[in-house]
Design an enzyme around this catalytic site. Structure first.
Site, PDB file in Angstrom:
ATOM      1  N   GLY A  41       0.790  -1.222   0.000  1.00 48.79           N
ATOM      2  CA  GLY A  41       0.000   0.000   0.000  1.00 48.79           C
ATOM      3  C   GLY A  41       0.822   1.271   0.000  1.00 48.79           C
ATOM      4  N   GLY A 176       2.215  20.568   6.955  1.00 46.89           N
ATOM      5  CA  GLY A 176       2.045  19.416   7.826  1.00 46.89           C
ATOM      6  C   GLY A 176       3.254  18.517   7.671  1.00 46.89           C
ATOM      7  N   ALA A 314       0.431   5.521   9.699  1.00 44.10           N
ATOM      8  CA  ALA A 314       0.604   4.095   9.454  1.00 44.10           C
ATOM      9  C   ALA A 314       0.475   3.290  10.743  1.00 44.10           C
ATOM     10  CB  ALA A 314       1.957   3.832   8.798  1.00 44.10           C
ATOM     11  N   HIS A 438      23.892   8.074  30.422  1.00 42.46           N
ATOM     12  CA  HIS A 438      24.667   9.292  30.159  1.00 42.46           C
ATOM     13  C   HIS A 438      25.962   8.929  29.434  1.00 42.46           C
ATOM     14  CE1 HIS A 438      26.413  13.263  30.807  1.00 42.46           C
ATOM     15  NE2 HIS A 438      27.530  12.644  31.196  1.00 42.46           N
TER      16      HIS A 438
END
Length: 460
Positions: A41, A176, A314, A438
């Site tokens: 798809g 967007g 998705a 760290h």
């Protein structure tokens, strides 16, 4: 094809194949109908995966350009044919993987255009396929501005992923995720880029401070941006595109090699026969579903971008597909909490968020406290050479964390921790008690929580 199926899935994208795989895993007899020659798809073939392959190539280009910052002498230039070859290699590999999983779970695959018919059943090229349940998972396609037609210079993301060259300049309409990502790609490869957004700010679905930061970061990268911009005309001239828009009462025109329209995506429902089958449709063309993803027609479901649910992502389609398969199999599945699903944008700098923005939390009547941790206070971020911030929105008095918003290096990976925090309704003192390695970028989350808990370490 044998006896009637338990489940017929229309569409083999992320929503469709996840439904099929999970249903088969639960022992159901499944058929997957796909009109394309390949499974996967939009996301896999012409969306998320190829776009992220291009973004990786762009990131390498950025690293080469900045190599002197790390004491390395290097120079390079993008080879578009090789970049495209890498993109296709990744897509082909993952398509083969999905195809193999479908075969392994003994899911029948039918190639052709499907139509929903009463029963419920699916008709493909005149052949009726009986099923106890039908799942509509046909996805979405890019939208164009009204009256605008595609040309070789006026394109959508579909064409951008297969374009024959790197544009010298680009106007991107829409800020967007898709628009910001392609603007980032084009700029990394040397193009002059202008981004136009009709809403008042870039990344309009994100926290307001994230929008301000991405606008600042894009200006620093040399990308021109305009929010609150109303596009009036897009004209394909002989060897360029002229885009005219109005912003703050002033009309402006920008000329570019191409114009990428990235104003959102619409559902793919044409030819499915949904009206004849009596399926209720949203005014914008999406398939109406209830909280369990059922349509108004018995035993017909919808998942992914075609469904009228809040997010077109998705990983949302995966979640919806799993939920529907399990409900069909008789399992109890809670409703999906769409607010606490991560949202990610892979531009440079990256954007990631989960939960409520500060304004959304206040609109819901919550008394909130906010901590904004600058990445420059984190050792690893300085080594990587990128800024940005982590913003945490929590209810007052060590109340639950309601939103985490990030912009900066690798935040699309860091947001997974944020998803756990908001979904488990953790409070800052609980997260502050956890250990972050760290030096790592993940310390930005830990440091923000330490500050909210009243015991900051590397921040004021």
């Amino acid at each position: 094809m044998g006896d009637a199926y338990d489940v017929a899935v229309i569409g083999a994208g992320t929503g469709g194949y996840s439904t099929a795989l999970r249903a088969a895993e639960l022992g159901l007899h499944v058929v997957l109908v796909e009109r394309d020659d390949r499974l996967g798809g939009t996301c896999l073939i012409r969306g998320c995966i190829p776009a992220k392959a291009l973004l990786q190539s762009a990131a390498v280009m950025d690293t080469v350009e900045r190599s002197s910052e790390w004491g390395i002498k290097a120079a390079g230039e993008p080879d578009w044919s090789a970049i495209r070859a890498f993109e296709e290699k990744i897509v082909d590999k993952l398509v083969k993987g999905v195809t193999g999983l479908v075969a392994q779970r003994k899911i029948d695959v039918v190639t052709g255009a499907a139509q929903l018919v009463n029963g419920p059943a699916v008709e493909v090229d005149g052949r009726r396929i009986e099923a106890n349940h039908v799942v509509i998972a046909t996805g979405s396609s890019p939208r164009l501005l009204p009256g605008l037609a595609l040309t070789d210079r006026i394109i959508t993301s579909d064409q951008a992923l297969r374009y024959d060259r790197i544009p010298t300049s680009a106007v991107v309409i829409g800020a967007g995720a898709v628009g910001l990502e392609f603007a980032s790609i084009y700029r990394s490869f040397g193009a002059e880029v202008t981004v136009l957004e009709a809403l008042p700010r870039l990344a309009p679905l994100e926290d307001e401070e994230v929008s301000k930061e991405i606008a600042r970061a894009y200006r620093k990268r040399g990308i021109t941006t305009a929010a609150g911009a109303s596009v009036s005309t897009v004209i394909h001239a002989d060897d360029a595109v002229d885009v005219t828009y109005e912003v703050a009462g002033a009309e402006k025109t920008v000329t570019a090699d191409i114009c990428l329209v990235a104003i959102g995506r619409g559902p793919v429902t044409e030819g499915l026969g949904l009206d004849d089958a009596g399926v209720s449709m949203h005014e914008k063309g999406f398939v109406n579903v209830d909280a369990e993803l059922k349509t108004n027609v018995a035993n017909v479901w919808a998942v992914g971008d075609v469904a009228a649910t809040p997010l077109q992502l998705a990983h949302v389609a995966f979640t919806e597909g799993y939920a529907v398969a399990e409900r069909i199999a008789g399992e109890g599945v809670p409703e999906i909490d769409y607010v606490n699903i991560p949202r990610v944008t892979y531009c440079t700098p990256e954007i990631a968020s989960v939960g409520l923005t500060e304004s959304q939390a206040r609109e819901r009547g919550m008394e909130v406290v906010v901590e904004k941790l600058d990445f420059r206070g984190i050792g690893k971020a300085n080594i990587v050479g990128e800024g940005g911030f982590v913003k945490v929105v929590a209810e007052a008095d060590d109340g639950p964390i309601r939103g985490i918003h990030m912009i900066g290096p690798h935040v699309t990976d860091l947001i997974a921790e944020g998803m756990l925090i908001t979904n488990w309704e953790a409070v800052p003192s609980e997260v502050a008690a956890m250990h972050h390695p760290h030096p790592s970028l993940s310390e930005a989350v830990g440091e923000a929580m330490l500050a909210l808990a009243g015991k900051p370490l590397h921040s004021a």
